[in-house]
Design a protein around this motif. Structure first.
Motif, PDB file in Angstrom:
ATOM      1  N   LYS A  67       0.901  -1.092   0.024  1.00 21.53           N
ATOM      2  CA  LYS A  67       0.004   0.057   0.069  1.00 21.53           C
ATOM      3  C   LYS A  67       0.844   1.288  -0.067  1.00 21.53           C
ATOM      4  CE  LYS A  67      -4.338  -1.676   2.333  1.00 21.53           C
ATOM      5  NZ  LYS A  67      -5.082  -1.680   3.643  1.00 21.53           N
ATOM      6  N   MET A  68       2.076   1.213   0.626  1.00 21.57           N
ATOM      7  CA  MET A  68       2.801   2.342   1.027  1.00 21.57           C
ATOM      8  C   MET A  68       3.655   2.602  -0.414  1.00 21.57           C
ATOM      9  SD  MET A  68       4.645   2.376   4.753  1.00 21.57           S
ATOM     10  CE  MET A  68       4.795   0.530   4.902  1.00 21.57           C
ATOM     11  N   GLU A  69       3.927   1.459  -1.023  1.00 24.15           N
ATOM     12  CA  GLU A  69       4.861   1.614  -2.334  1.00 24.15           C
ATOM     13  C   GLU A  69       4.117   2.076  -3.353  1.00 24.15           C
ATOM     14  OE1 GLU A  69       8.927  -1.174  -1.713  1.00 24.15           O
ATOM     15  OE2 GLU A  69       7.011  -2.178  -2.640  1.00 24.15           O
ATOM     16  N   GLU A  70       2.703   1.744  -3.404  1.00 27.56           N
ATOM     17  CA  GLU A  70       1.669   2.107  -4.465  1.00 27.56           C
ATOM     18  C   GLU A  70       1.621   3.932  -4.383  1.00 27.56           C
ATOM     19  OE1 GLU A  70      -2.088   0.610  -3.772  1.00 27.56           O
ATOM     20  OE2 GLU A  70      -1.488  -1.602  -4.196  1.00 27.56           O
ATOM     21  N   LEU A  71       2.108   4.510  -3.499  1.00 34.49           N
ATOM     22  CA  LEU A  71       2.113   5.737  -3.238  1.00 34.49           C
ATOM     23  C   LEU A  71       3.228   6.317  -4.225  1.00 34.49           C
ATOM     24  CD1 LEU A  71       1.290   6.686   0.494  1.00 34.49           C
ATOM     25  CD2 LEU A  71      -0.306   6.361  -1.478  1.00 34.49           C
ATOM     26  N   GLY A  72       4.117   5.545  -4.293  1.00 40.99           N
ATOM     27  CA  GLY A  72       5.448   6.156  -4.899  1.00 40.99           C
ATOM     28  C   GLY A  72       6.544   6.692  -4.006  1.00 40.99           C
ATOM     29  N   TYR A  73       7.585   6.261  -4.447  1.00 41.79           N
ATOM     30  CA  TYR A  73       8.861   7.093  -3.542  1.00 41.79           C
ATOM     31  C   TYR A  73       9.200   8.414  -4.392  1.00 41.79           C
ATOM     32  CZ  TYR A  73       9.902   2.330  -1.365  1.00 41.79           C
ATOM     33  OH  TYR A  73       9.852   1.268  -0.842  1.00 41.79           O
ATOM     34  N   PRO A  74       9.748   9.300  -3.149  1.00 37.90           N
ATOM     35  CA  PRO A  74       9.980   9.148  -1.826  1.00 37.90           C
ATOM     36  C   PRO A  74       8.694   9.182  -0.736  1.00 37.90           C
ATOM     37  CG  PRO A  74      10.480  11.252  -2.391  1.00 37.90           C
ATOM     38  CD  PRO A  74       9.942  10.504  -3.699  1.00 37.90           C
ATOM     39  N   LEU A  75       8.926   8.523   0.364  1.00 37.20           N
ATOM     40  CA  LEU A  75       7.828   8.585   1.200  1.00 37.20           C
ATOM     41  C   LEU A  75       8.395   9.164   2.465  1.00 37.20           C
ATOM     42  CD1 LEU A  75       6.430   5.015   0.611  1.00 37.20           C
ATOM     43  CD2 LEU A  75       5.309   6.869  -0.019  1.00 37.20           C
ATOM     44  N   PHE A  76       7.477   9.879   3.190  1.00 35.04           N
ATOM     45  CA  PHE A  76       7.765  10.139   4.622  1.00 35.04           C
ATOM     46  C   PHE A  76       6.842   9.328   5.533  1.00 35.04           C
ATOM     47  CE2 PHE A  76       8.967  13.827   2.049  1.00 35.04           C
ATOM     48  CZ  PHE A  76       9.936  14.305   2.942  1.00 35.04           C
ATOM     49  N   VAL A  77       7.408   8.705   6.547  1.00 33.25           N
ATOM     50  CA  VAL A  77       6.911   8.028   7.626  1.00 33.25           C
ATOM     51  C   VAL A  77       6.875   8.762   8.726  1.00 33.25           C
ATOM     52  CG1 VAL A  77       7.160   5.894   8.658  1.00 33.25           C
ATOM     53  CG2 VAL A  77       7.895   6.018   6.434  1.00 33.25           C
ATOM     54  N   LYS A  78       5.585   8.808   9.379  1.00 31.94           N
ATOM     55  CA  LYS A  78       5.347   9.494  10.592  1.00 31.94           C
ATOM     56  C   LYS A  78       4.726   9.073  11.688  1.00 31.94           C
ATOM     57  CE  LYS A  78       4.886  13.990   7.649  1.00 31.94           C
ATOM     58  NZ  LYS A  78       4.199  15.128   7.606  1.00 31.94           N
ATOM     59  N   PRO A  79       4.979   9.295  12.977  1.00 33.30           N
ATOM     60  CA  PRO A  79       4.226   8.912  14.136  1.00 33.30           C
ATOM     61  C   PRO A  79       2.782   9.614  13.936  1.00 33.30           C
ATOM     62  CG  PRO A  79       6.326   9.358  14.932  1.00 33.30           C
ATOM     63  CD  PRO A  79       6.227   9.838  13.526  1.00 33.30           C
ATOM     64  N   ALA A  80       1.707   8.966  14.047  1.00 32.85           N
ATOM     65  CA  ALA A  80       0.558   9.862  14.223  1.00 32.85           C
ATOM     66  C   ALA A  80       0.013  10.870  15.064  1.00 32.85           C
ATOM     67  CB  ALA A  80      -0.887   8.886  13.863  1.00 32.85           C
ATOM     68  N   ASN A  81       0.646  10.808  16.180  1.00 31.71           N
ATOM     69  CA  ASN A  81       0.493  11.718  17.150  1.00 31.71           C
ATOM     70  C   ASN A  81       1.679  12.303  17.952  1.00 31.71           C
ATOM     71  OD1 ASN A  81      -2.653  11.080  17.915  1.00 31.71           O
ATOM     72  ND2 ASN A  81      -1.485   9.064  17.618  1.00 31.71           N
ATOM     73  N   LEU A  82       2.459  12.906  16.967  1.00 28.43           N
ATOM     74  CA  LEU A  82       3.395  13.625  17.626  1.00 28.43           C
ATOM     75  C   LEU A  82       3.787  14.798  16.637  1.00 28.43           C
ATOM     76  CD1 LEU A  82       6.625  11.597  19.026  1.00 28.43           C
ATOM     77  CD2 LEU A  82       5.082  13.038  20.295  1.00 28.43           C
ATOM     78  N   GLY A  83       4.698  15.748  17.117  1.00 31.07           N
ATOM     79  CA  GLY A  83       4.793  17.036  16.168  1.00 31.07           C
ATOM     80  C   GLY A  83       6.491  17.252  16.358  1.00 31.07           C
ATOM     81  N   SER A  84       6.780  18.276  15.719  1.00 29.13           N
ATOM     82  CA  SER A  84       8.268  18.791  15.820  1.00 29.13           C
ATOM     83  C   SER A  84       9.312  17.790  15.138  1.00 29.13           C
ATOM     84  CB  SER A  84       8.721  18.827  17.341  1.00 29.13           C
ATOM     85  OG  SER A  84       8.238  19.923  18.227  1.00 29.13           O
ATOM     86  N   SER A  85       8.381  17.176  14.260  1.00 27.38           N
ATOM     87  CA  SER A  85       9.214  16.095  13.283  1.00 27.38           C
ATOM     88  C   SER A  85       9.931  15.041  14.033  1.00 27.38           C
ATOM     89  CB  SER A  85      10.207  16.880  12.297  1.00 27.38           C
ATOM     90  OG  SER A  85       9.560  17.856  11.630  1.00 27.38           O
TER      91      SER A  85
END
Length: 357
Positions: A168-186
């Motif tokens: 599912k992720m690779e269907e979006l196409g690289y590059p990809l950004f992976v993030k915790p859903a509930n944090l900020g400040s990167s």
């Protein structure tokens, strides 16, 4: 004079950022009108008050007088321990500076509602929905706002359907950004250009949250806009972040000095107005109050995409939220005063509602 508790630190990956924001806000509060009550929360959740509690947290020490919260009963509220007894700590308003989980996500706001103490910023709903990047994007979609391609999954799905989630992720196409859903400040965010990096990025993000959001990396400029108000909204000029690193990660925001901030952003005619209008729609769509910083992408085809809303954005002297408003004619001291007034006005209106039927 009102006693304003500035709460900072907390059980979050953004603990250190919170300590920086708190210093700035406490300096900006008008001491002729308000008493500042510093309230620091350690990383293991212990509450303290005292003039040097922030310095103690910076040095990874516990300083000050312990605080307990009494939610129910005749004398509910903040209780401070002095010698062998507890006394009520008189608090007229709370200025939360707890970025991330257990402070920006509605948990603190719900407790303050139970205590009937006014506080700066969004309530339970706006805080919790805006904190969860997956739910926030669903709200944006329901409002018809332009959202880039993304997928959401949790730790259970990763452990039991890993290949399916990777596809599912690779269907979006690289590059990809992976993030915790509930944090900020990167915090916990990684950029992946291939499957090996993607798998490592997922494992890194799962150290901070049990739910992840993965976004398609857009070839775009990063724009930000500040919103101030409850119902009648003031929207700042639009600024641009030019990351010194590969993307605007934690180091670029708070440690390295190699990113460029452009205020106002040099944009084609009509784009700033479009961004400002989208910022208002996002703010209202999430039921935000008081303040928010809204982040956007402006791609090579001239399309504006909304990225996220931060309901308690960074509040240091170099943070975009106050800098954008200052560039729009609102000084830091006036901004803090306005946020306090907005919180008191909202609380007064809520207390006029009927509680019986």
């Amino acid at each position: 004079m009102k006693n304003i508790a500035v709460i900072f630190g907390g059980k979050s990956g953004e603990h250190e950022v919170s300590l920086q924001s708190a210093k700035f806000i406490m300096e900006m509060i008008d001491k002729e009108k308000h008493n500042v009550v510093p309230v620091g929360i350690s990383k293991d959740g212990q509450w303290y008050t005292g003039d040097d509690v922030r310095e103690g947290l910076l040095n990874k020490e516990l300083r000050g007088k312990p605080i307990s919260i009494k939610l129910f009963g005749k004398n509910k509220g903040f209780m401070v321990k002095e010698e062998d007894s507890w006394r009520e700590l008189d608090i007229d308003l709370v200025f939360p500076v707890l970025h991330g989980t257990y402070g920006e996500d509605g948990t603190l706001q719900g407790m303050l509602d139970l205590l009937n103490i006014p506080y700066v910023g969004s309530g339970v709903l706006g805080s919790s929905v805006a904190m969860d990047k997956g739910m926030m994007k669903e709200v944006f979609k329901s409002q018809g706002l332009p959202v880039g391609p993304y997928v959401v999954f949790n730790k259970y799905l990763w452990d039991n359907e890993q290949e399916n989630q990777v596809n599912k992720m690779e269907e979006l196409g690289y590059p990809l950004f992976v993030k915790p859903a509930n944090l900020g400040s990167s915090v916990g965010i990684s950029k992946a250009k291939n499957r090996e990096q993607l798998l490592a990025a997922v494992e890194e993000a799962f150290q901070y949250d049990l739910k992840l959001v993965v976004e398609k990396g857009l070839k775009a400029r990063e724009l930000e806009c500040s919103v101030l108000g409850n119902d009648d909204l003031f929207v700042s000029t639009v600024g641009e972040i030019v990351p010194g690193n590969e993307f605007y990660d934690y180091n670029a925001k708070y440690i390295d000095d190699n990113s460029e901030i452009i205020i106002p952003a040099d944009l084609p005619e009509g784009v700033e107005g479009q961004v400002q209008e989208l910022a208002k729609l996002a703010f209202k769509g999430l039921d935000c109050l008081g303040l928010s910083r809204v982040d956007f992408f402006f791609d090579e085809d001239g399309k504006v995409w909304i990225n996220e809303v931060n309901t308690l954005p960074g509040f240091t002297s170099i943070s975009m939220y106050p800098k954008l408003l200052e560039a729009s004619g609102v000084t830091a001291k006036d901004l803090v005063k306005m946020l306090i007034d907005l919180a008191l006005n909202r609380h007064g209106a809520m207390n006029k509602l009927r509680r019986d039927y």
